[in-house]
Design a protein around this motif. Structure first.
Motif, PDB file in Angstrom:
ATOM      1  N   SER A 365      10.790  10.661  23.042  1.00 22.80           N
ATOM      2  CA  SER A 365      10.557  11.088  21.665  1.00 22.80           C
ATOM      3  C   SER A 365      11.222  10.161  20.660  1.00 22.80           C
ATOM      4  N   TYR A 366      12.167   9.337  21.100  1.00 19.33           N
ATOM      5  CA  TYR A 366      12.769   8.331  20.222  1.00 19.33           C
ATOM      6  C   TYR A 366      11.686   7.405  19.675  1.00 19.33           C
ATOM      7  N   ALA A 402       3.367  18.904  27.320  1.00 22.24           N
ATOM      8  CA  ALA A 402       3.812  20.058  26.545  1.00 22.24           C
ATOM      9  C   ALA A 402       4.831  19.696  25.483  1.00 22.24           C
ATOM     10  N   ALA A 403       5.561  18.599  25.681  1.00 23.09           N
ATOM     11  CA  ALA A 403       6.544  18.155  24.700  1.00 23.09           C
ATOM     12  C   ALA A 403       5.942  17.266  23.626  1.00 23.09           C
ATOM     13  N   ARG A 432       2.172   6.936  20.572  1.00 22.69           N
ATOM     14  CA  ARG A 432       3.086   6.511  21.633  1.00 22.69           C
ATOM     15  C   ARG A 432       4.306   5.793  21.064  1.00 22.69           C
ATOM     16  N   TYR A 433       4.147   5.178  19.902  1.00 22.35           N
ATOM     17  CA  TYR A 433       5.234   4.400  19.302  1.00 22.35           C
ATOM     18  C   TYR A 433       5.277   4.609  17.784  1.00 22.35           C
ATOM     19  N   ALA A 571      12.737  20.618  24.985  1.00 27.00           N
ATOM     20  CA  ALA A 571      13.260  20.464  23.640  1.00 27.00           C
ATOM     21  C   ALA A 571      12.124  20.214  22.662  1.00 27.00           C
ATOM     22  N   PRO A 572      12.201  20.791  21.460  1.00 32.76           N
ATOM     23  CA  PRO A 572      11.170  20.523  20.465  1.00 32.76           C
ATOM     24  C   PRO A 572      11.281  19.096  19.975  1.00 32.76           C
ATOM     25  N   PRO A 573      10.197  18.504  19.476  1.00 37.77           N
ATOM     26  CA  PRO A 573      10.255  17.141  18.968  1.00 37.77           C
ATOM     27  C   PRO A 573      11.095  17.084  17.709  1.00 37.77           C
ATOM     28  N   PRO A 574      11.582  15.895  17.332  1.00 42.16           N
ATOM     29  CA  PRO A 574      12.377  15.784  16.125  1.00 42.16           C
ATOM     30  C   PRO A 574      11.611  16.274  14.912  1.00 42.16           C
TER      31      PRO A 574
END
Length: 612
Positions: A365-366, A402-403, A432-433, A571-574
């Motif tokens: 997710s970063y 799912a994330a 993706r980026y 964990a939910p995304p930022p």
């Protein structure tokens, strides 16, 4: 979940708290350049063993260059490794010299034949008989003092700098005598022989204000033709396959940041170059102060940068390092011309040999994600109902998990086969980026961005300059849960000239939290692997050692890819994206070529880096 929230918090925080610009250099700053790092390790093998590994790694590299797939070796375990073997195998650096003495053995591992690259001198107790006494810099008393100061552990115990121009060892000695005389190891310029002279001083002060004897600063001057250190006998070495690398910055964890900065200012004329948000960086429950000190530009264009960290809370990596090891060198950073290529090759050689370096994993997710249909609608300009239908189709096909993480192989053409619409397909592929694209724009093409994600490389920007960086898992670590130093490799992409400028792109302020989280998550993974090994040993029937060894073998297809960490799946995304840095006209020119490439090197910035 906490890691995702903390990552989102740092992204928002970094929008308004960027590193301050470089300040003016003090006029009396000593003219120094990085020379070598001396590592005090548990053992050093015979040079012949390292030379065999050099030949093996070179042969494997040639097969990889020819497009050949390599069979997988034993699974890599980062504990109790020989750091020389790690550097030789992962980076194809070379053992350039050695010193076999009565009590100790030392080898010089270098990235360049002329010694102008990154240099590591590794010293350990001898395991063989030798007639000659060890030179002063390699004495067993030195090794014991360093290990004792680090509570029985190996360390990066000496940071050495070459004195240039008007800066001489005598001038450094005089400056220490006037300001911090009690830190001098010897109150004299010491002639080591063979045309090499040094002044040494303890780097830090202890809690009582006296010298902390765990880390030494060594200032070196040499006559023409003198060796790196006396007693080192050159060893034939082939550097033709060695990627160029040079020291960029050396980082300390200390109890008193201000005290060390005072020493650098008083003795060397070094000033604070970068303050991270007035010195404070918060990473979840960990809070640290961090300042980059340094001098002026040397005649070869290099600048000595010495980042300094101290902990303001008992949580986190810096606090744990100080508790377990005391003050010392946290990591050393080397600058390379093509970071993605270096990481790719290191990973391939480690998988084939079970030897080398492993890098910290970074949450996917970063780099970017596709958390919901609203995000897809905003990125593509499609109606929300169309975006919802497209996201449902992608999830059903397993292309988005799912994330909200998008399959790295899902380019726009593959996405179009699932969702049809061109704009939607392009937005899906870019997800993706997406965080990198928001920050850097057209700095890299699609293949370049995907290569960065696949290699787990971190990215930061300062103005129009870009920093690519990656951190290894700890070296010199004996057991799970132990703190230990590590290595960093970076690529600086400078907008204003072809050659990388010292310090351009900054020092990764936006990546501090990601680094600390990755250290903690990788440590947890190490602990889990150690528990699994212990369970297997307890349950393995007698006589099954051979089958146990074979069970560690992996096929090429089973090589782990940089997929999201297990802890991130729930964990939910930022909540916010990484900051978008305004790009100037130079970026528009840089993006004129859209031809995809296997690595970022097809863009202007990596081409510039390669010419450096």
């Amino acid at each position: 979940m906490r890691s995702a929230r903390a990552l989102a918090w740092l992204v928002a925080w970094s929008l308004t708290h960027c590193a301050a610009p470089f300040s003016a250099v003090a006029p009396r700053a000593a003219e120094l350049r990085f020379d070598h790092v001396q590592i005090f390790a548990d053992e050093v093998a015979p040079v012949a063993d390292y030379k065999r590994l050099e030949a093996e790694a070179a042969a494997l590299g040639a097969r990889l260059d020819a497009g050949e797939a390599l069979p997988a070796g034993d699974a890599f375990d980062g504990l109790n490794r020989d750091v020389v073997r790690q550097l030789v195998c992962a980076l194809q650096w070379r053992v350039a010299a050695s010193c076999e003495a009565r009590d100790t053995a030392s080898v010089l591992v270098s990235s360049a034949a002329d010694g102008a690259g990154a240099n590591f001198v590794v010293t350990a107790p001898a395991k063989h008989d030798a007639d000659r006494a060890a030179p002063a810099w390699a004495g067993l008393d030195r090794w014991r003092a360093a290990v004792d100061a680090k509570r029985g552990r190996g360390s990066f115990g000496v940071l050495a700098f070459e004195a240039l121009g008007a800066t001489s060892c005598a001038a450094v000695l005089d400056a220490y005598r006037r300001s911090h005389r009690d830190l001098l190891v010897d109150d004299a310029v010491v002639d080591l022989g063979e045309g090499v002279r040094v002044v040494e001083a303890y780097a830090y002060r202890d809690a009582d204000g006296g010298p902390d004897r765990g880390t030494v600063l060594r200032f070196v001057e040499r006559d023409d033709g003198a060796p790196l250190l006396p007693g080192l006998t050159p060893t034939p070495a082939d550097f033709s396959r060695t990627p160029r690398a040079r020291s960029d910055h050396w980082v300390s964890n200390v109890d008193d940041r201000g005290g060390f900065l005072d020493t650098l200012r008083d003795a060397l004329g070094y000033e604070s170059k970068v303050e991270f948000a007035s010195g404070v960086v918060a990473a979840g429950e960990a809070v640290i102060e961090s300042t980059v000190a340094g001098g002026g530009e040397a005649r070869d264009g290099s600048v000595v940068f010495l980042p300094v960290n101290n902990a303001l809370s008992p949580a986190g990596h810096v606090a744990q390092y100080l508790e377990q090891m005391g003050q010392g060198v946290q990591h050393v950073a080397s600058r390379v011309d093509d970071l993605v290529a270096l990481v790719d090759r290191a990973n391939e050689l480690r998988d084939a040999t079970g030897e080398g370096l492993a890098f910290l994993n970074v949450p996917r997710s970063y780099y970017g994600d596709l958390p919901d249909a609203a995000t897809l609608a905003r990125r593509s300009g499609a109606p929300l109902e169309d975006a919802e239908a497209a996201l449902d189709a992608l999830r059903a096909a397993g292309a988005v998990d799912a994330a909200g993480l998008v399959d790295l192989e899902l380019d726009a053409a593959r996405a179009a086969a699932l969702v049809g619409d061109g704009a939607v397909a392009a937005a899906v592929a870019e997800s993706r980026y997406a965080n990198l694209k928001d920050m850097l724009g057209d700095e890299f093409d699609e293949a370049g961005y995907v290569a960065i994600v696949r290699a787990n490389v971190l990215v930061d920007a300062q103005g129009d300059d870009v920093l690519l960086q990656i951190f290894t898992q700890p070296v010199l670590r004996r057991a799970p849960g132990e703190e230990a130093p590590f290595l960093e490799f970076i690529q600086r992409v400078c907008a204003k000239r072809d050659a990388p400028r010292a310090g351009c792109g900054g020092f990764g302020i936006r990546n501090f939290l990601v680094l600390f989280l990755s250290i903690e998550l990788n440590a947890a993974a190490d602990d889990a692997r150690a528990r699994t090994r212990r369970r297997r040993r307890r349950t393995r029937p007698r006589g099954s050692a051979a089958s146990g060894a074979s069970s560690r073998r992996r096929t090429r297809s089973s090589r782990p890819s940089p997929t999201p960490l297990a802890a991130e799946a729930d964990a939910p995304p930022p909540a916010t994206k990484r900051p978008s840095t305004p790009r100037g006209g130079a970026r528009t020119a840089a993006s004129a070529s859209s031809r995809p490439s296997p690595r970022p090197s097809r863009t202007r910035c990596a081409r510039s880096a390669r010419r450096a």
